[in-house]
Design a protein around this motif. Sequence first.
Motif, PDB file in Angstrom:
ATOM      1  N   ASN A 154     -12.138  25.929 -14.487  1.00  0.00           N
ATOM      2  CA  ASN A 154     -13.086  24.836 -14.271  1.00  0.00           C
ATOM      3  C   ASN A 154     -13.745  24.885 -12.895  1.00  0.00           C
ATOM      4  OD1 ASN A 154     -12.413  23.786 -16.795  1.00  0.00           O
ATOM      5  ND2 ASN A 154     -10.679  22.679 -15.933  1.00  0.00           N
ATOM      6  N   ALA A 155     -13.304  25.789 -12.036  1.00  0.00           N
ATOM      7  CA  ALA A 155     -13.874  25.883 -10.684  1.00  0.00           C
ATOM      8  C   ALA A 155     -15.275  26.478 -10.741  1.00  0.00           C
ATOM      9  CB  ALA A 155     -12.980  26.739  -9.803  1.00  0.00           C
ATOM     10  N   THR A 156     -16.088  26.044  -9.808  1.00  0.00           N
ATOM     11  CA  THR A 156     -17.429  26.618  -9.722  1.00  0.00           C
ATOM     12  C   THR A 156     -17.319  28.042  -9.180  1.00  0.00           C
ATOM     13  OG1 THR A 156     -17.788  25.903  -7.444  1.00  0.00           O
ATOM     14  CG2 THR A 156     -18.411  24.338  -9.200  1.00  0.00           C
ATOM     15  N   PRO A 157     -18.279  28.885  -9.469  1.00  0.00           N
ATOM     16  CA  PRO A 157     -18.248  30.245  -8.917  1.00  0.00           C
ATOM     17  C   PRO A 157     -18.189  30.251  -7.390  1.00  0.00           C
ATOM     18  CG  PRO A 157     -19.891  30.099 -10.656  1.00  0.00           C
ATOM     19  CD  PRO A 157     -19.387  28.709 -10.402  1.00  0.00           C
ATOM     20  N   GLU A 158     -18.859  29.301  -6.759  1.00  0.00           N
ATOM     21  CA  GLU A 158     -18.842  29.221  -5.302  1.00  0.00           C
ATOM     22  C   GLU A 158     -17.437  28.883  -4.787  1.00  0.00           C
ATOM     23  OE1 GLU A 158     -21.003  27.449  -7.238  1.00  0.00           O
ATOM     24  OE2 GLU A 158     -22.796  28.675  -6.906  1.00  0.00           O
ATOM     25  N   HIS A 159     -16.776  27.944  -5.469  1.00  0.00           N
ATOM     26  CA  HIS A 159     -15.431  27.556  -5.073  1.00  0.00           C
ATOM     27  C   HIS A 159     -14.472  28.735  -5.249  1.00  0.00           C
ATOM     28  CE1 HIS A 159     -11.414  25.695  -5.563  1.00  0.00           C
ATOM     29  NE2 HIS A 159     -11.836  24.950  -4.551  1.00  0.00           N
ATOM     30  N   THR A 160     -14.589  29.436  -6.349  1.00  0.00           N
ATOM     31  CA  THR A 160     -13.723  30.601  -6.597  1.00  0.00           C
ATOM     32  C   THR A 160     -13.964  31.678  -5.559  1.00  0.00           C
ATOM     33  OG1 THR A 160     -13.657  30.112  -8.960  1.00  0.00           O
ATOM     34  CG2 THR A 160     -13.097  32.363  -8.288  1.00  0.00           C
ATOM     35  N   THR A 161     -15.213  31.939  -5.231  1.00  0.00           N
ATOM     36  CA  THR A 161     -15.543  32.947  -4.221  1.00  0.00           C
ATOM     37  C   THR A 161     -14.947  32.574  -2.870  1.00  0.00           C
ATOM     38  OG1 THR A 161     -17.570  33.558  -5.370  1.00  0.00           O
ATOM     39  CG2 THR A 161     -17.444  34.115  -3.031  1.00  0.00           C
ATOM     40  N   GLU A 162     -15.055  31.305  -2.504  1.00  0.00           N
ATOM     41  CA  GLU A 162     -14.494  30.837  -1.233  1.00  0.00           C
ATOM     42  C   GLU A 162     -12.972  30.942  -1.239  1.00  0.00           C
ATOM     43  OE1 GLU A 162     -14.162  29.327   2.627  1.00  0.00           O
ATOM     44  OE2 GLU A 162     -15.789  30.319   1.549  1.00  0.00           O
ATOM     45  N   ARG A 163     -12.337  30.617  -2.337  1.00  0.00           N
ATOM     46  CA  ARG A 163     -10.876  30.718  -2.451  1.00  0.00           C
ATOM     47  C   ARG A 163     -10.422  32.171  -2.285  1.00  0.00           C
ATOM     48  NH1 ARG A 163      -7.016  30.978  -7.009  1.00  0.00           N
ATOM     49  NH2 ARG A 163      -5.182  29.787  -6.387  1.00  0.00           N
ATOM     50  N   ILE A 164     -11.136  33.082  -2.896  1.00  0.00           N
ATOM     51  CA  ILE A 164     -10.812  34.509  -2.791  1.00  0.00           C
ATOM     52  C   ILE A 164     -10.987  34.985  -1.353  1.00  0.00           C
ATOM     53  CG2 ILE A 164     -11.581  36.817  -3.491  1.00  0.00           C
ATOM     54  CD1 ILE A 164     -12.293  35.459  -6.247  1.00  0.00           C
ATOM     55  N   ARG A 165     -12.088  34.578  -0.712  1.00  0.00           N
ATOM     56  CA  ARG A 165     -12.345  34.971   0.676  1.00  0.00           C
ATOM     57  C   ARG A 165     -11.247  34.469   1.601  1.00  0.00           C
ATOM     58  NH1 ARG A 165     -13.769  32.954   5.147  1.00  0.00           N
ATOM     59  NH2 ARG A 165     -14.122  30.866   4.323  1.00  0.00           N
ATOM     60  N   ARG A 166     -10.854  33.193   1.437  1.00  0.00           N
ATOM     61  CA  ARG A 166      -9.797  32.617   2.281  1.00  0.00           C
ATOM     62  C   ARG A 166      -8.461  33.310   2.052  1.00  0.00           C
ATOM     63  NH1 ARG A 166     -11.589  27.380   0.591  1.00  0.00           N
ATOM     64  NH2 ARG A 166      -9.654  27.316  -0.581  1.00  0.00           N
ATOM     65  N   ALA A 167      -8.149  33.624   0.817  1.00  0.00           N
ATOM     66  CA  ALA A 167      -6.885  34.314   0.514  1.00  0.00           C
ATOM     67  C   ALA A 167      -6.851  35.685   1.192  1.00  0.00           C
ATOM     68  CB  ALA A 167      -6.716  34.467  -0.998  1.00  0.00           C
ATOM     69  N   HIS A 168      -7.966  36.391   1.162  1.00  0.00           N
ATOM     70  CA  HIS A 168      -8.049  37.713   1.792  1.00  0.00           C
ATOM     71  C   HIS A 168      -7.860  37.593   3.300  1.00  0.00           C
ATOM     72  CE1 HIS A 168      -9.884  41.471   3.200  1.00  0.00           C
ATOM     73  NE2 HIS A 168      -9.505  41.961   2.037  1.00  0.00           N
ATOM     74  N   GLU A 169      -8.577  36.674   3.919  1.00  0.00           N
ATOM     75  CA  GLU A 169      -8.488  36.490   5.373  1.00  0.00           C
ATOM     76  C   GLU A 169      -7.088  36.047   5.805  1.00  0.00           C
ATOM     77  OE1 GLU A 169     -11.545  33.792   6.610  1.00  0.00           O
ATOM     78  OE2 GLU A 169     -13.141  35.266   6.294  1.00  0.00           O
ATOM     79  N   THR A 170      -6.515  35.116   5.076  1.00  0.00           N
ATOM     80  CA  THR A 170      -5.183  34.618   5.420  1.00  0.00           C
ATOM     81  C   THR A 170      -4.146  35.727   5.309  1.00  0.00           C
ATOM     82  OG1 THR A 170      -5.750  32.384   4.731  1.00  0.00           O
ATOM     83  CG2 THR A 170      -3.397  32.933   4.828  1.00  0.00           C
ATOM     84  N   ALA A 171      -4.196  36.488   4.239  1.00  0.00           N
ATOM     85  CA  ALA A 171      -3.230  37.575   4.062  1.00  0.00           C
ATOM     86  C   ALA A 171      -3.387  38.628   5.155  1.00  0.00           C
ATOM     87  CB  ALA A 171      -3.383  38.209   2.686  1.00  0.00           C
ATOM     88  N   HIS A 172      -4.610  38.941   5.515  1.00  0.00           N
ATOM     89  CA  HIS A 172      -4.848  39.936   6.572  1.00  0.00           C
ATOM     90  C   HIS A 172      -4.296  39.434   7.904  1.00  0.00           C
ATOM     91  CE1 HIS A 172      -6.805  43.378   8.409  1.00  0.00           C
ATOM     92  NE2 HIS A 172      -7.008  43.812   7.181  1.00  0.00           N
ATOM     93  N   ARG A 173      -4.538  38.163   8.209  1.00  0.00           N
ATOM     94  CA  ARG A 173      -4.031  37.566   9.446  1.00  0.00           C
ATOM     95  C   ARG A 173      -2.497  37.522   9.432  1.00  0.00           C
ATOM     96  NH1 ARG A 173      -6.774  33.239   9.220  1.00  0.00           N
ATOM     97  NH2 ARG A 173      -5.219  32.010   8.120  1.00  0.00           N
ATOM     98  N   ASN A 174      -1.911  37.110   8.319  1.00  0.00           N
ATOM     99  CA  ASN A 174      -0.454  37.055   8.219  1.00  0.00           C
ATOM    100  C   ASN A 174       0.163  38.445   8.331  1.00  0.00           C
ATOM    101  OD1 ASN A 174      -0.548  34.303   8.000  1.00  0.00           O
ATOM    102  ND2 ASN A 174      -0.191  34.259   5.793  1.00  0.00           N
ATOM    103  N   ALA A 175      -0.467  39.434   7.743  1.00  0.00           N
ATOM    104  CA  ALA A 175       0.033  40.808   7.853  1.00  0.00           C
ATOM    105  C   ALA A 175       0.044  41.255   9.313  1.00  0.00           C
ATOM    106  CB  ALA A 175      -0.819  41.753   7.007  1.00  0.00           C
TER     107      ALA A 175
END
Length: 100
Positions: free
Chosen positions: A47-68
């Motif tokens: 049910n998420a908008t494409p924009e919301h999904t794109t932002e969620r994916i971007r944040r997950a990538h950035e967070t994982a990279h920072r945590n790594a």
Amino acid sequence: MRQIILQPNGQLAVYSTIVDDLVMYDATPDEVADEAADFARETASPNATPEHTTERIRRAHETAHRNAAHILAREPHRAYRHPLSWQDIEAMTTTEPDPG
């Protein structure tokens, strides 16, 4: 929940509390971040908008990279409130012999 762990060989692993096991090992920070983005994509609400999904994916990538980066710097407390160590993972995944 997923948590990035430093392996004894200096590479990264990802432990999942959902399956209580490693879902990735011998990984680089880029591989861990890509896996986090893939997981965010796969678990996005239909049910998420494409924009919301794109932002969620971007944040997950950035967070994982920072945590790594924190994990590799041997500062896991900067990534997680209760960081797990490789020894913790081994203790959780080692099965006890059947006394039986």
